[in-house]
Scaffold this motif. Structure first.
Motif, mmCIF file in Angstrom:
data_model
loop_
_atom_site.group_PDB
_atom_site.id
_atom_site.type_symbol
_atom_site.label_atom_id
_atom_site.label_comp_id
_atom_site.label_asym_id
_atom_site.label_seq_id
_atom_site.Cartn_x
_atom_site.Cartn_y
_atom_site.Cartn_z
ATOM 1 N N GLY A 76 0.825 -1.206 0.000
ATOM 2 C CA GLY A 76 0.000 0.000 0.000
ATOM 3 C C GLY A 76 0.853 1.247 0.000
ATOM 4 O O GLY A 76 2.084 1.172 0.018
ATOM 5 N N THR B 261 -11.162 -8.039 -1.851
ATOM 6 C CA THR B 261 -9.720 -7.896 -1.691
ATOM 7 C C THR B 261 -9.171 -6.925 -2.729
ATOM 8 O O THR B 261 -8.363 -6.043 -2.410
ATOM 9 C CB THR B 261 -9.017 -9.254 -1.829
ATOM 10 N N LEU C 200 -7.426 -3.222 -2.079
ATOM 11 C CA LEU C 200 -6.019 -3.071 -2.442
ATOM 12 C C LEU C 200 -5.788 -1.858 -3.332
ATOM 13 O O LEU C 200 -4.797 -1.133 -3.169
ATOM 14 C CB LEU C 200 -5.549 -4.345 -3.156
ATOM 15 N N VAL D 142 -0.711 -10.981 -2.486
ATOM 16 C CA VAL D 142 -1.954 -11.631 -2.071
ATOM 17 C C VAL D 142 -1.604 -13.091 -1.777
ATOM 18 O O VAL D 142 -1.636 -13.941 -2.671
ATOM 19 C CB VAL D 142 -3.042 -11.555 -3.155
#
Length: 397
Positions: free
Chosen positions: A164, A221, A225, A276
């Protein structure tokens, strides 16, 4: 000085056009063609130039067969119109098996049995498919393949904790008639890593509901993200091209076709499962050649494309082919993953789905990125389109 009138200019232009056409026709006649084959694909620009230089021109010189190439970015629509008009190309090259399976079921594809050795390819690349009670046949040949499940970066490799903030991701979703596909790639890859190849194959084949919790988890997800729903970011992402240059320090979830760009930027890649966490399987893509008119010229082109000595563009799935000359370490690694029978690989799921489902999937990711709070509606819309089928989506089985 008196200016020539419009009529004079029109006659002059017509004469030049006819002269040019005559010269062109003369050149074509002088080459002593033994026949011709029409080829429809979506390659354009440098991609088309490379294909024509390294594949088409050597084929024409060797067999004296003229290849009449038609390129279109709206490939599915053009082919559907040609088929409806009863005037299909001899050979069409489509991304993925889903659309081709529909044409095979309708009896519009010619089996390729005996034109090449399917054993040179893993089963999911060139499978035998049973349609219309006519037994099992091979209907398509992989011409150009690509590797996905890749995260590109510069500097230190990202992890699940350091990937991130969302603004760090290059996430352009604009791609003309196929806008949204970079988002479907994300959802597919996340599901593949989180749920594994078996669940992924069931979902790609329409045997797992879109409303299943594993599918829902993949969507949420992805949204978290890449910052779905963030006002300023939504406008930017929805109007940015998928291949736009990334700012220094950015991350990009894209396939092997972006290797050159990131090499020039001094970057590298990791498997997406580092970001992931999950199965570590690879998502792959491919352009598949199929015969719609079984002419001798079309069949000769298929034989040539399957020849391990043919210099196909980028990466080949043919295990009998020698590694391409001049590839760097990244290129050799990509080629190895695509051909190694021990690797877990799965087709880009949207390319394995029926066309109507694929197109709706593209639109759904665009809407979900704009408003992730309405995921239930998106999944229920897709669920109504779900169509069970039976394609070998994952290998090496």
């Amino acid at each position: 000085m008196r200016r020539p009138g419009a009529r004079t200019l029109g006659v002059l232009c017509l004469c030049l056009v006819l002269l040019g056409a005559g010269v062109y026709a003369g050149v074509r006649w002088a080459r002593d063609w033994q026949g011709s084959v029409t080829l429809l694909a979506n390659w354009s620009g440098a991609e088309r130039a490379e294909f024509e230089e390294h594949v088409v021109e050597p084929f024409e010189e060797k067999y004296r067969i003229d290849v009449v190439y038609q390129g279109s970015s709206a490939l599915s629509q053009v082919l559907a119109a040609d088929m409806a008009a009863g005037d299909p190309p001899d050979v069409a090259v489509l991304p993925g098996p889903g659309e081709l399976l529909a044409y095979a079921v309708d009896g519009q594809l010619h089996p390729l049995d005996g034109l090449f050795d399917a054993a040179d390819y893993d089963r999911f690349w060139a499978p035998e498919v049973t349609v219309r009670g006519q037994g099992a046949h091979t209907y398509w040949l992989p011409v150009k393949t690509g590797l996905k499940s890749m995260v590109w970066y510069t500097g230190q490799a990202p992890t699940a904790k350091s990937a991130g903030p969302a603004a760090r991701w290059c996430a352009g979703l604009e791609s003309g008639a196929t806008s949204g596909w970079p988002g479907t790639d994300w959802v597919e890859d996340i599901l593949l890593q989180q749920a594994g190849p078996e669940v992924y194959e069931d979902w790609a084949n329409g045997r797992l509901p879109w409303t299943d919790e594993a599918v829902r988890r993949a969507w949420t997800t992805w949204a978290g993200l890449v910052g779905a729903g963030d006002g300023a970011r939504v406008e930017q992402v929805l109007t940015t091209a998928f291949d736009a240059d990334c700012a220094p320090g950015s991350l990009e979830h894209q396939g092997s076709f972006r290797a050159g760009h990131w090499r020039q930027a001094g970057g590298d890649h990791i498997h997406s499962s580092a970001v992931v966490p999950g199965a570590g399987a690879w998502e792959v893509s491919g352009d598949l050649a199929a015969v719609l008119r079984p002419t001798p010229e079309a069949e000769q082109l298929i034989r040539y494309l399957a020849d391990p000595d043919t210099a196909l563009p980028e990466y080949t799935a043919n295990r009998a082919a020698a590694p391409a000359e001049g590839q760097d370490a990244t290129g050799r690694e990509i080629g190895t993953v695509l051909r190694d029978p021990g690797r877990a690989r799965c087709w880009d799921a949207s390319d394995a789905m029926p066309r109507t489902v694929r197109d709706a999937f593209h639109q759904a990711v665009l809407r979900h990125f704009a408003d992730p709070s309405d995921l239930d509606t998106r999944l229920e819309e897709l669920e109504r389109l779900r169509t069970p089928q039976n394609l070998p989506v994952c290998g090496p089985s």
